[in-house]
Design an enzyme around this catalytic site. Sequence first.
Site, PDB file in Angstrom:
ATOM      1  N   ASP A 189      -6.278  27.841  -5.862  1.00 22.55           N
ATOM      2  CA  ASP A 189      -6.807  27.627  -4.527  1.00 22.55           C
ATOM      3  C   ASP A 189      -6.167  26.386  -3.912  1.00 22.55           C
ATOM      4  O   ASP A 189      -6.043  25.341  -4.555  1.00 22.55           O
ATOM      5  CB  ASP A 189      -8.327  27.449  -4.622  1.00 22.55           C
ATOM      6  CG  ASP A 189      -8.971  27.151  -3.296  1.00 22.55           C
ATOM      7  OD1 ASP A 189      -8.937  28.026  -2.424  1.00 22.55           O
ATOM      8  OD2 ASP A 189      -9.501  26.033  -3.131  1.00 22.55           O
ATOM      9  N   GLU A 246      -2.000  29.785  -3.811  1.00 26.20           N
ATOM     10  CA  GLU A 246      -2.348  29.878  -2.410  1.00 26.20           C
ATOM     11  C   GLU A 246      -1.578  28.738  -1.752  1.00 26.20           C
ATOM     12  O   GLU A 246      -1.970  27.578  -1.869  1.00 26.20           O
ATOM     13  CB  GLU A 246      -3.852  29.710  -2.188  1.00 26.20           C
ATOM     14  CG  GLU A 246      -4.242  29.841  -0.722  1.00 26.20           C
ATOM     15  CD  GLU A 246      -5.712  29.538  -0.475  1.00 26.20           C
ATOM     16  OE1 GLU A 246      -6.298  30.185   0.418  1.00 26.20           O
ATOM     17  OE2 GLU A 246      -6.270  28.655  -1.148  1.00 26.20           O
TER      18      GLU A 246
END
Length: 734
Positions: A353, A389
């Site tokens: 993330d 990401e």
Amino acid sequence: MTDPATTPSALGVWPGKAYPLGASYDGYGTNFAIFSEVAEKVELCLFDEAGNETRVTLPEVDAFIWHVFLPGIQPGQRYGYRVHGPWNPSQGHRCNPNKLLLDTYAKAIDGVFDWNEAVFGYPFGEPDARNDADSAEYMPKSVVINPYFDWGVDRPPKHEYADSVVYEAHVKGLTQTHPDVPEAMRGTYSGIAHPAIVQHLVSLGVTALELMPVHHFANDSTLISKGLSNYWGYNTIGFFAPDPKYASTIAPGGQVQEFKAMVRALHEAGIEVILDVVYNHTAEGNHLGPTLSMRGVDNLAYYRTVEEDRRYYMDYTGTGNTLNVRHPHSLQLIMDSLRYWVTEMHVDGFRFDLASTLAREFYDVDRLSSFFELVQQDPTVSQVKLIAEPWDVGPGGYQVGNFPPQWTEWNGKYRDTVRDFWRGEPATLGEFASRITGSADLYEHSARRPVASVNFVTAHDGFTLHDLVAYNEKHNEANGEDNRDGESHNRSWNCGVEGPTDDPVVLEIRARQQRNFFTTLLLSQGVPMISHGDELGRTQRGNNNAYCQDSEIAWVDWSSVDEDLLDFVRAAASLRAQHPVFRRRRFFNGLPVREQGSEAQPDIAWFTPDGSEMTDQDWGSGFGRAISVYLNGQGITDLSTRGEPVVDDSFVVCYNAHDEPIDFHMPPTGFGAEWELVLSTEAGRRPVIAPVVAVQGVPISVPVVQAEPGPLVEAEKSITVAGRALAVLQLRIG
């Protein structure tokens, strides 16, 4: 509480060892070790079932690792720490022995956070004062675990990236309403492992299940006060501990065994497990957040603070703090966590993330930062799937295409371009062609291949696929923020009506658009990722930011399944699996190769609907809503595992984003071959599903694309493709 001055001799305290960090049970007792460079004294706090606390001062410290061994301490023992040290927030020091702290290396955590004022380091309304209220009563506790688990003959599937289909899912959201999953198992790791869920994944050709965060996380007090919760889980406070909220067992530490059993069951079905991990920040938030673990252990070692005033935190994540990846012990924490999940929990990879945050050495994003160097050199972590990401909320944080060679990336440009093409935005044709062929413009310069691109149209963040074609605007009123949260520019199109409708024309366009998106995704070069429930027609009623919705809004509704869409997705996935021309390991080069019985043809060619090859003028003219691509099955430069050349049939894919039907002329073959229609997104052309395998004794329906011969088209003749539709034709040599 028992006497905090309990002597070491009364408890049988041994010095123990500085490694490994955390609580390590060896069958005789447990070794406890925790890092703190600023600590002046560290107390281990043991809790019995009634909540009574016994404190043991850690007698040894080596290289800032405080440690002790306690004979007789068994798995299930609940514990925490109190760290004595400096309290000077303006200098970045926040030690307070009145705050019970979770072990930074806790392998299991039991209990929930009670957001009492006592868990905060300051009295409410006085952020610069020190709060000496004891927080133990309101804190969950770390748990000693039994490391043994019977893995049997478990082996990681180790699917090649090119052969992978990733399925992003939420543990609870995927299983909570499934009628075939026993009620006690719904919403849990056991529910994921249930044959009903496993068979569904297998029927889609899924090779990897990417789970949204399962590291132990905290529910935000602000959401709880609104009757909501942090459903997505991007609020980690335990990087080694699977969250017990997803466990069917209530035994402290039992979630570890249940998680392992889930992994073993998925591996038996040939499905890898990828974890969505949040190493960029923690649940302790900004300077007004609670003191739960790292803040009280060694604030400056674990967090990035503002140099001018250390009481404040650098925030590249939008959550209040940023983990300090410049500090060796913070880096060690991340690397130890990754290795633990691979070696002990048998997971197969990670999706990071806001991964750009991990690349920030100082203020800028540096792809050669210490974290990536450590990953590159690590013999364990470097061998699993690593998905970034590739953005954060800081300056220069959008880094799609800029990660190191061994990494793959969520390709946000793929998402945006494919959405724009199918909603009819002009002048996207050149970029559309690049995205569906692997995004060479983003990845080839760093010696990466098409599989560096993890392609997706939807993900947990944003509209579901159903809502992408049913809403122009977000509808997040249920989140309690007056619809101000969530992305406002969704590149969506409601097909003429906002939200639910009974209009059959609108419903058919929406259905076709969903088939278009799925076919484009599954037949693009790169690694396709499906968002859970999209194949079923899942809706969130226009909510594009369901992070706080632990409710029917966000759960997959298994009582309302679009069977036609599900059958179609299975067929498209099967077509991809059967034909390597759709999952090449190398980029196209446009050079001619000789196809069987034909003149030399390039490995790829682009055509206008009239059958003319695209020219530079065509690419630059804004001619952007219809195109066909020829994929030469004889032009694959990959080699099989045995060294033979990989060959396949050839295909033409016709994309029509116009409202009206268009005649697409087939490219010349030079030897009188015919093109057979094998897949179409036009209504009425459904593939037939045939059961052919079983998983854990449960029959699985697996699609066969060519249930019956489709229409044949002679070379250089045309086929009519309906408005907003896509057709796939396969070369048949007669």
